[in-house]
Structures are given as structure tokens and as C-alpha cells.
Write an enzyme that holds these catalytic residues in place. Structure first.
Site, mmCIF file in Angstrom:
data_model
loop_
_atom_site.group_PDB
_atom_site.id
_atom_site.type_symbol
_atom_site.label_atom_id
_atom_site.label_comp_id
_atom_site.label_asym_id
_atom_site.label_seq_id
_atom_site.Cartn_x
_atom_site.Cartn_y
_atom_site.Cartn_z
ATOM 1 N N LEU A 289 -11.192 -36.008 23.570
ATOM 2 C CA LEU A 289 -11.120 -35.374 22.256
ATOM 3 C C LEU A 289 -12.450 -34.799 21.797
ATOM 4 O O LEU A 289 -13.515 -35.266 22.175
ATOM 5 C CB LEU A 289 -10.633 -36.388 21.215
ATOM 6 C CG LEU A 289 -9.338 -37.128 21.541
ATOM 7 C CD1 LEU A 289 -9.000 -38.095 20.419
ATOM 8 C CD2 LEU A 289 -8.200 -36.172 21.821
ATOM 9 N N ASP A 290 -12.350 -33.796 20.915
ATOM 10 C CA ASP A 290 -13.546 -33.242 20.285
ATOM 11 C C ASP A 290 -13.650 -33.804 18.863
ATOM 12 O O ASP A 290 -12.884 -34.690 18.477
ATOM 13 C CB ASP A 290 -13.514 -31.704 20.299
ATOM 14 C CG ASP A 290 -12.317 -31.114 19.564
ATOM 15 O OD1 ASP A 290 -11.664 -31.829 18.751
ATOM 16 O OD2 ASP A 290 -12.024 -29.936 19.789
ATOM 17 N N GLY A 291 -14.569 -33.298 18.101
ATOM 18 C CA GLY A 291 -14.800 -33.785 16.742
ATOM 19 C C GLY A 291 -13.646 -33.569 15.786
ATOM 20 O O GLY A 291 -13.606 -34.159 14.707
ATOM 21 N N HIS B 171 -8.647 -33.475 18.537
ATOM 22 C CA HIS B 171 -7.698 -32.986 19.548
ATOM 23 C C HIS B 171 -8.445 -32.705 20.846
ATOM 24 O O HIS B 171 -9.673 -32.719 20.888
ATOM 25 C CB HIS B 171 -6.897 -31.779 19.066
ATOM 26 C CG HIS B 171 -7.712 -30.632 18.557
ATOM 27 N ND1 HIS B 171 -8.498 -29.841 19.363
ATOM 28 C CD2 HIS B 171 -7.855 -30.150 17.300
ATOM 29 C CE1 HIS B 171 -9.079 -28.907 18.623
ATOM 30 N NE2 HIS B 171 -8.719 -29.079 17.371
#
Length: 144
Positions: free
Chosen positions: A17-19, A22
Site C-alpha cells: 500500500l501507499d500513503g 491502496h
């Protein structure tokens, strides 16, 4: 679904995941590579012919269409198959679908065969061409 299309499943983990919570866009490249390795596992004749011919599969272009977000604990299915074989390049199609049937991403990856001795792209010919041509499917097959 055609036996020429490989399918591998994976669960989205927190490190994907990113910040924003997602899957980071770059992680889809890894998911598709997992799909290609499964494709080689499912079609050992192809990898054997590549090795025998002194050729390596080299990515030269990738066009990705991101369609929906995947989040932690989603179960994804990555489908991979060959959709076109030309004289010097071929196209591998990937389709990533979430467990609820939603299309997450799809991509067309163009590859060439590298002549390992000469260190340059080689024509797709002989037994390698025969094997690749035998694996070609229409993109509509991914929907079956």
C-alpha cells in the site's frame, strides 16, 4: 478460460500500500511479473526452448490501464497470456481482477527475445516461434 492463459492469486498485504491506503501503482508491476513467472511455470516448453535457443525474454514496453483500487486483504487474480507474436517482438496481456469480479488493472507488455551471446534483440523464429504461436489467445478469452 483457455489453458494458454495462466492464473495466479495473491492477497494484498500492508507493504503493497501507499500513503492513501491502496496498492501503489508500482506494485502492479510486481504483480504482473508474478503472473509471467506463473505463465512460464505453466508452459515449461516455452522456457526450455528459450534456453535451448540462447534467448531471454526482455520487456521493452508496458502500457497499463488502472481501473479500480485494490486495498489490504483484497484477493486478486492475475491472468497472463500471449496475444500477439510478430517478427521481432510479441505482446503479453495481463488482467488483474479483484475477488468481487471488478477489473483492477490490465496491461499490454511488449517483449523481445535477447540473443544472450550477441546481447541484442533477435528475430522470433524456429521452435521458439512455434511454441509462442501455439500459446496465442484473443484478448476476449480473458473474459471467459
Amino acid at each position: 478460460m483457455s489453458t494458454s492463459i495462466s492464473s495466479v492469486s495473491l492477497r494484498v498485504r500492508g507493504y503493497h500500500l501507499d500513503g492513501y491506503g491502496h496498492v501503489n501503482n508500482a506494485r502492479y508491476l510486481e504483480f504482473m511479473e508474478e503472473g509471467r513467472w506463473a505463465f512460464f511455470d505453466d508452459h515449461p516448453r516455452l522456457i526450455n526452448q528459450l534456453h535451448k535457443a540462447g534467448r531471454a525474454f526482455v520487456v521493452v514496453n508496458l502500457n497499463i490501464d488502472y481501473r479500480a483500487a485494490a486495498v489490504q486483504n483484497d484477493d486478486l487474480r492475475i491472468m497472463t497470456g500471449i496475444v500477439d507474436v510478430g517478427e521481432r517482438s510479441a505482446i503479453c496481456h495481463h488482467r488483474i481482477v479483484r475477488q468481487d469480479g471488478v477489473l483492477v488493472a490490465q496491461a499490454d507488455l511488449t517483449f523481445v527475445l535477447l540473443d544472450m551471446k550477441a546481447n541484442k534483440a533477435a528475430p522470433i523464429e524456429g521452435d521458439v516461434r512455434e511454441v509462442l504461436n501455439g500459446l496465442v489467445v484473443d484478448k476476449s478469452t480473458f473474459l471467459a
